[in-house]
Write a protein that holds these residues in place. Structure first.
Motif, PDB file in Angstrom:
ATOM      1  N   ARG A   1      43.631  74.276  51.273  1.00 54.94           N
ATOM      2  CA  ARG A   1      44.232  75.059  50.058  1.00 54.94           C
ATOM      3  C   ARG A   1      45.793  74.619  50.100  1.00 54.94           C
ATOM      4  N   GLY A   2      46.365  74.535  51.151  1.00 50.51           N
ATOM      5  CA  GLY A   2      47.953  74.544  51.415  1.00 50.51           C
ATOM      6  C   GLY A   2      48.249  73.151  52.045  1.00 50.51           C
ATOM      7  N   MET A   3      49.314  72.711  51.598  1.00 54.49           N
ATOM      8  CA  MET A   3      49.874  71.210  51.813  1.00 54.49           C
ATOM      9  C   MET A   3      49.864  71.071  53.671  1.00 54.49           C
TER      10      MET A   3
ATOM     11  N   GLN B   1      48.318  68.681  56.126  1.00 51.63           N
ATOM     12  CA  GLN B   1      49.320  67.851  57.001  1.00 51.63           C
ATOM     13  C   GLN B   1      48.710  68.101  58.335  1.00 51.63           C
TER      14      GLN B   1
ATOM     15  N   ARG C   1      45.143  64.656  45.895  1.00 54.18           N
ATOM     16  CA  ARG C   1      44.815  65.828  45.140  1.00 54.18           C
ATOM     17  C   ARG C   1      43.216  65.582  44.916  1.00 54.18           C
TER      18      ARG C   1
ATOM     19  N   GLY D   1      42.072  76.541  42.487  1.00 55.44           N
ATOM     20  CA  GLY D   1      43.216  75.900  41.838  1.00 55.44           C
ATOM     21  C   GLY D   1      43.742  74.816  42.663  1.00 55.44           C
ATOM     22  N   CYS D   2      45.166  74.495  42.283  1.00 59.31           N
ATOM     23  CA  CYS D   2      45.605  73.435  42.957  1.00 59.31           C
ATOM     24  C   CYS D   2      45.666  73.488  44.392  1.00 59.31           C
ATOM     25  N   GLY D   3      45.344  72.379  45.316  1.00 63.06           N
ATOM     26  CA  GLY D   3      45.170  72.272  46.541  1.00 63.06           C
ATOM     27  C   GLY D   3      45.181  70.866  46.925  1.00 63.06           C
ATOM     28  N   TYR D   4      44.783  70.376  48.144  1.00 63.32           N
ATOM     29  CA  TYR D   4      45.024  69.183  48.807  1.00 63.32           C
ATOM     30  C   TYR D   4      43.621  68.646  49.539  1.00 63.32           C
TER      31      TYR D   4
END
Lengths: 81, 380
Positions: A9-11, A15, A32, A41-44
């Motif tokens: 969920r988080g950058m 990493q 993405r 929603g947005c995540g990585y």
């Protein structure tokens, strides 16, 4: 060879996963994720090659989890960690 | 100019810091807001800096390194996270306003602040007084690692041990120690947060700060976009995103990463030793000057590269002003730390503070000593 995604969920979480994989010799890249893999929603996602999935699963098990999705041709399916 | 105000900010930065900022300003886009190369570069900058800071301070996991605007911002988050209404909070008598003001601002919540007094450069006495207060009962402790006025190094590892024994959470202000005094967080048991600026001992640009979240939690004081979890109405629960709303200062953080790498290459122990040598040579040069009162620890056993002094019969601001005319930059007055001046007995007129950095040369120190001696002959 097909693609697999380890979602995050988080950058920073992505990493950290990438760095852990790299330390085990697994090449990956942060992307993405395709629609549907992250309902929040947005995540990585950390994308790896299918032949690295076994190592990735081992790493995720020892680091306390994560979700892996692999391209099954007609969409991504979640694999058990 | 001879710059001796490094406790405020390190003016001279390594050239790699300046180059990194410039490169980031040319090529780094917004981290976490796109999949293109400019965004990727920013993400890499952030992760490099988090990883470097985690390694330098013995923190397990880059995700526990949160970027802030400065140490004050970091300490405000820490205090907001730990201090609940009606808590009794112990603070040392050497705290900066960055700690005391956020705590006193909570008086409407019934937060009670008790200052644990202690003589200057008497760490054992401070520990004794702290334990007495902990025995009486307390809910949290906030303690600076190094006094920004006197360079007094408080025994933070033993403060942590005491807090752990009494089951009390600890917040550490590492504003003056980060990068210039060894600080290893891996052994801490009670410390939940360590706040520090990026622009002082870590040699980064202004507008950067770090909060180490050792307990892997924290409550935000700012809310907004994080580039992740966008459908969630609330801030993400995980670090560092939970505490980093809005666009980070990626340009500054690019420089900070290089500053931290420089510190690692130089070695914090080596920096501490060098800065102490500089302070020792000031003491040697001035201790026999009758009109100069120096504030220093015996053999500098608990002091870093910061020292205060006064010139008898002269106001501290007047001394600083005269030094400035002779090309020497120092800071006078109360240094945003009235508690420290109360504790040391210098609250009436403050002090003149000198503070060195790895870039300060022995020649500059020699010139400062010479100029101050001359000045004491002139000042009435």
């Amino acid at each position: 060879m097909f693609r697999c995604m380890i979602t995050s969920r988080g950058m920073t979480g992505a990493q950290i996963t990438q760095k852990t994989l790299e330390n085990s010799g697994v090449y990956s890249r942060i992307v993405r994720p395709p629609p549907g893999l992250l309902p929040e929603g947005c995540g990585y996602a950390v994308e790896i090659q299918s032949n690295d999935v076994a190592i990735a699963r081992m790493i995720l098990r020892s680091s306390g989890g994560g979700r892996i999705f692999c391209d099954a041709g007609d969409g991504y399916r979640e694999m058990r960690v | 100019m001879i710059y001796l105000d490094n406790a405020a900010t390190t003016l001279r930065k390594p050239s790699c810091v300046i180059r990194a900022v410039e490169k980031a300003m040319r090529y780094a886009a917004n981290a976490g807001r796109g999949g293109y190369s400019g965004a990727g570069l920013s993400e890499q900058i952030l992760f490099d800096c988090r990883s470097a800071a985690a390694e330098l301070f013995g923190v397990k996991g880059a995700d526990k390194v949160v970027f802030t605007l400065n140490a004050t911002h970091a300490l405000n988050i820490a205090i907001n996270s730990v201090i609940q209404p009606k808590m009794k909070v112990l603070i040392s008598g050497y705290e900066h306003n960055a700690v005391s003001r956020p705590l006193y601002a909570r008086y409407l919540d019934g937060v009670k602040v008790t200052v644990v007094r202690g003589e200057l450069f008497e760490p054992e006495y401070f520990l004794y007084e702290l334990e007495k207060e902990l025995e009486r009962g307390a809910d949290a402790v906030c303690c600076t690692h190094v006094s920004n006025v006197f360079g007094y190094i408080l025994p933070i590892e033993r403060v942590d041990e005491l807090c752990a024994r009494y089951g009390v959470p600890l917040i550490i202000d590492a504003s003056q120690s980060a990068g210039s005094v060894p600080l290893n967080c891996s052994e801490f048991k009670a410390a939940q947060f360590v706040g520090m600026p990026g622009h002082k001992g870590l040699l980064g640009p202004q507008g950067t700060g770090i909060l180490l979240c050792l307990a892997d939690k924290g409550e935000p004081i700012m809310f907004g976009g994080t580039g992740a979890d966008s459908k969630n109405r609330y801030m993400p629960e995980y670090l560092p995103e939970r505490l980093e709303a809005g666009t980070q200062n990626v340009h500054g953080i690019a420089g900070l990463a290089e500053g931290i790498k420089t510190i690692k290459n130089l070695g914090v122990e080596n920096i501490a030793r060098y800065e102490k040598e500089l302070i020792k040579s000031i003491i040697k040069g001035l201790e026999l000057t009758p009109k100069v009162k120096l504030y220093y620890a015996n053999a500098l056993f608990c002091q870093n590269g910061v020292m205060s002094f006064n010139v008898r019969d002269a106001d501290s601001e007047q001394v600083a002003s005269e030094l400035e005319k002779m090309g020497i930059a120092v800071r006078a007055g109360f240094h945003c730390a009235p508690l420290a001046h109360e504790s040391a007995g210098t609250i009436s007129g403050g002090t003149v503070r000198i503070s060195v950095s790895p870039f300060t040369t022995r020649g500059e120190i020699g010139k400062f000593v010479y100029v101050l001696k001359k000045l004491t002959e002139i000042l009435k």
